[in-house]
Design a protein around this motif. Structure first.
Motif, PDB file in Angstrom:
ATOM      1  N   ASN A 102      -7.901  15.110   4.820  1.00  0.00           N
ATOM      2  CA  ASN A 102      -9.050  15.793   5.395  1.00  0.00           C
ATOM      3  C   ASN A 102      -9.952  16.424   4.340  1.00  0.00           C
ATOM      4  OD1 ASN A 102      -8.726  15.273   8.162  1.00  0.00           O
ATOM      5  ND2 ASN A 102      -7.093  16.794   8.291  1.00  0.00           N
ATOM      6  N   THR A 103      -9.451  16.496   3.116  1.00  0.00           N
ATOM      7  CA  THR A 103     -10.190  17.174   2.051  1.00  0.00           C
ATOM      8  C   THR A 103     -11.129  16.256   1.282  1.00  0.00           C
ATOM      9  OG1 THR A 103      -8.310  16.800   0.605  1.00  0.00           O
ATOM     10  CG2 THR A 103      -8.421  18.921   1.724  1.00  0.00           C
ATOM     11  N   GLN A 104     -11.159  14.964   1.633  1.00  0.00           N
ATOM     12  CA  GLN A 104     -12.030  14.050   0.903  1.00  0.00           C
ATOM     13  C   GLN A 104     -12.443  12.908   1.817  1.00  0.00           C
ATOM     14  OE1 GLN A 104      -8.990  13.269  -2.133  1.00  0.00           O
ATOM     15  NE2 GLN A 104      -8.972  11.116  -1.529  1.00  0.00           N
ATOM     16  N   ASP A 105     -13.417  12.114   1.337  1.00  0.00           N
ATOM     17  CA  ASP A 105     -13.961  11.029   2.156  1.00  0.00           C
ATOM     18  C   ASP A 105     -13.459   9.655   1.725  1.00  0.00           C
ATOM     19  OD1 ASP A 105     -17.164  12.715   2.196  1.00  0.00           O
ATOM     20  OD2 ASP A 105     -15.504  12.809   3.630  1.00  0.00           O
ATOM     21  N   TRP A 106     -12.530   9.604   0.772  1.00  0.00           N
ATOM     22  CA  TRP A 106     -12.054   8.316   0.294  1.00  0.00           C
ATOM     23  C   TRP A 106     -10.533   8.296   0.328  1.00  0.00           C
ATOM     24  CZ3 TRP A 106     -14.191  12.241  -2.441  1.00  0.00           C
ATOM     25  CH2 TRP A 106     -13.396  12.846  -3.421  1.00  0.00           C
ATOM     26  N   ALA A 107      -9.990   7.085   0.286  1.00  0.00           N
ATOM     27  CA  ALA A 107      -8.544   6.923   0.355  1.00  0.00           C
ATOM     28  C   ALA A 107      -7.910   7.089  -1.021  1.00  0.00           C
ATOM     29  CB  ALA A 107      -8.195   5.551   0.919  1.00  0.00           C
ATOM     30  N   SER A 108      -6.712   7.626  -1.032  1.00  0.00           N
ATOM     31  CA  SER A 108      -5.937   7.774  -2.254  1.00  0.00           C
ATOM     32  C   SER A 108      -4.505   7.323  -2.011  1.00  0.00           C
ATOM     33  CB  SER A 108      -5.932   9.238  -2.724  1.00  0.00           C
ATOM     34  OG  SER A 108      -7.221   9.655  -3.098  1.00  0.00           O
ATOM     35  N   ASP A 109      -3.811   7.035  -3.117  1.00  0.00           N
ATOM     36  CA  ASP A 109      -2.409   6.641  -3.083  1.00  0.00           C
ATOM     37  C   ASP A 109      -1.510   7.874  -3.116  1.00  0.00           C
ATOM     38  OD1 ASP A 109      -2.191   3.526  -4.905  1.00  0.00           O
ATOM     39  OD2 ASP A 109      -1.559   4.003  -2.866  1.00  0.00           O
ATOM     40  N   TYR A 110      -0.503   7.876  -2.254  1.00  0.00           N
ATOM     41  CA  TYR A 110       0.498   8.934  -2.275  1.00  0.00           C
ATOM     42  C   TYR A 110       1.887   8.298  -2.315  1.00  0.00           C
ATOM     43  CZ  TYR A 110      -3.210  12.193  -1.131  1.00  0.00           C
ATOM     44  OH  TYR A 110      -4.365  12.941  -1.164  1.00  0.00           O
ATOM     45  N   TRP A 111       2.812   8.984  -2.984  1.00  0.00           N
ATOM     46  CA  TRP A 111       4.168   8.464  -3.161  1.00  0.00           C
ATOM     47  C   TRP A 111       5.200   9.510  -2.758  1.00  0.00           C
ATOM     48  CZ3 TRP A 111       5.109   3.487  -4.723  1.00  0.00           C
ATOM     49  CH2 TRP A 111       4.021   2.764  -5.234  1.00  0.00           C
ATOM     50  N   GLY A 112       6.291   9.007  -2.219  1.00  0.00           N
ATOM     51  CA  GLY A 112       7.439   9.860  -1.986  1.00  0.00           C
ATOM     52  C   GLY A 112       8.246  10.007  -3.262  1.00  0.00           C
ATOM     53  N   GLN A 113       9.305  10.807  -3.174  1.00  0.00           N
ATOM     54  CA  GLN A 113      10.109  11.096  -4.351  1.00  0.00           C
ATOM     55  C   GLN A 113      11.134  10.009  -4.637  1.00  0.00           C
ATOM     56  OE1 GLN A 113      10.591  12.344  -1.394  1.00  0.00           O
ATOM     57  NE2 GLN A 113      12.801  12.295  -0.985  1.00  0.00           N
ATOM     58  N   GLY A 114      11.349   9.122  -3.690  1.00  0.00           N
ATOM     59  CA  GLY A 114      12.305   8.037  -3.868  1.00  0.00           C
ATOM     60  C   GLY A 114      13.652   8.356  -3.257  1.00  0.00           C
ATOM     61  N   THR A 115      14.307   7.311  -2.778  1.00  0.00           N
ATOM     62  CA  THR A 115      15.658   7.458  -2.234  1.00  0.00           C
ATOM     63  C   THR A 115      16.504   6.307  -2.764  1.00  0.00           C
ATOM     64  OG1 THR A 115      16.960   7.741  -0.207  1.00  0.00           O
ATOM     65  CG2 THR A 115      15.110   6.192  -0.085  1.00  0.00           C
ATOM     66  N   GLN A 116      17.701   6.642  -3.195  1.00  0.00           N
ATOM     67  CA  GLN A 116      18.579   5.642  -3.824  1.00  0.00           C
ATOM     68  C   GLN A 116      19.275   4.806  -2.761  1.00  0.00           C
ATOM     69  OE1 GLN A 116      19.263   5.002  -7.276  1.00  0.00           O
ATOM     70  NE2 GLN A 116      20.306   3.217  -6.397  1.00  0.00           N
ATOM     71  N   VAL A 117      19.230   3.500  -2.955  1.00  0.00           N
ATOM     72  CA  VAL A 117      20.000   2.556  -2.147  1.00  0.00           C
ATOM     73  C   VAL A 117      20.931   1.800  -3.088  1.00  0.00           C
ATOM     74  CG1 VAL A 117      19.910   0.469  -0.744  1.00  0.00           C
ATOM     75  CG2 VAL A 117      18.261   2.304  -0.357  1.00  0.00           C
ATOM     76  N   THR A 118      22.212   1.898  -2.820  1.00  0.00           N
ATOM     77  CA  THR A 118      23.206   1.220  -3.642  1.00  0.00           C
ATOM     78  C   THR A 118      24.037   0.307  -2.756  1.00  0.00           C
ATOM     79  OG1 THR A 118      23.329   3.098  -5.160  1.00  0.00           O
ATOM     80  CG2 THR A 118      25.115   1.491  -5.252  1.00  0.00           C
ATOM     81  N   VAL A 119      24.098  -0.969  -3.125  1.00  0.00           N
ATOM     82  CA  VAL A 119      24.867  -1.945  -2.369  1.00  0.00           C
ATOM     83  C   VAL A 119      26.020  -2.421  -3.239  1.00  0.00           C
ATOM     84  CG1 VAL A 119      24.796  -4.083  -1.056  1.00  0.00           C
ATOM     85  CG2 VAL A 119      22.744  -2.657  -1.218  1.00  0.00           C
ATOM     86  N   SER A 120      27.216  -2.186  -2.775  1.00  0.00           N
ATOM     87  CA  SER A 120      28.402  -2.572  -3.537  1.00  0.00           C
ATOM     88  C   SER A 120      28.864  -3.971  -3.121  1.00  0.00           C
ATOM     89  CB  SER A 120      29.512  -1.562  -3.318  1.00  0.00           C
ATOM     90  OG  SER A 120      29.901  -1.552  -1.961  1.00  0.00           O
ATOM     91  N   SER A 121      29.421  -4.666  -4.090  1.00  0.00           N
ATOM     92  CA  SER A 121      29.878  -6.045  -3.809  1.00  0.00           C
ATOM     93  C   SER A 121      31.295  -6.072  -3.275  1.00  0.00           C
ATOM     94  CB  SER A 121      29.773  -6.875  -5.074  1.00  0.00           C
ATOM     95  OG  SER A 121      30.545  -6.284  -6.101  1.00  0.00           O
TER      96      SER A 121
END
Length: 121
Positions: A102-121
């Motif tokens: 709401n603070t601007q008229d153009w689009a920007s990129d936003y990122w989350g902090q990340g979540t670890q996914v570990t798949v064991s064999s």
């Protein structure tokens, strides 16, 4: 201030499933695209899947048929259902949104902090 918060990562055995969720909060006017990226150790961050405001989707070839991205526009949320997981899917998964606050008229990129996914064999 806009924030993306992910949840749902963890440890799973090969062949198993996980569901990641991400919610965008703050003063948001509109969200154009929501996406999931991942980054494995020693590798570049790569697009996993994305979904546009109208509902169209794109997937990386490596996850087609196994992962499904969905979106809840009313909650500013995006989900990633991951099935038939393999050790090659092990990575930190990041939520991404291209949005107009709401603070601007153009689009920007936003990122989350990340979540670890570990798949064991």
């Amino acid at each position: 201030q806009v924030q993306l918060v992910e949840s749902g990562g963890g440890l799973v055995q090969s062949g198993g499933s996980l569901r990641l969720s991400c919610v965008a909060s703050g003063s948001i006017y509109s969200i154009n695209v929501m996406a999931w990226y991942r980054q494995a150790p020693g590798k570049r961050r790569e697009l996993v899947a994305r979904i546009f405001s109208g509902g169209s989707t794109n997937y990386a070839d490596s996850v087609k048929g196994r992962f499904t991205i969905s979106r809840d526009n009313a909650k500013n949320a995006v989900h990633l259902q991951m099935n038939s997981l393999s050790p090659e899917d092990t990575a930190v998964y990041y939520c991404n949104a291209v949005l107009i606050p709401n603070t601007q008229d153009w689009a920007s990129d936003y990122w989350g902090q990340g979540t670890q996914v570990t798949v064991s064999s």
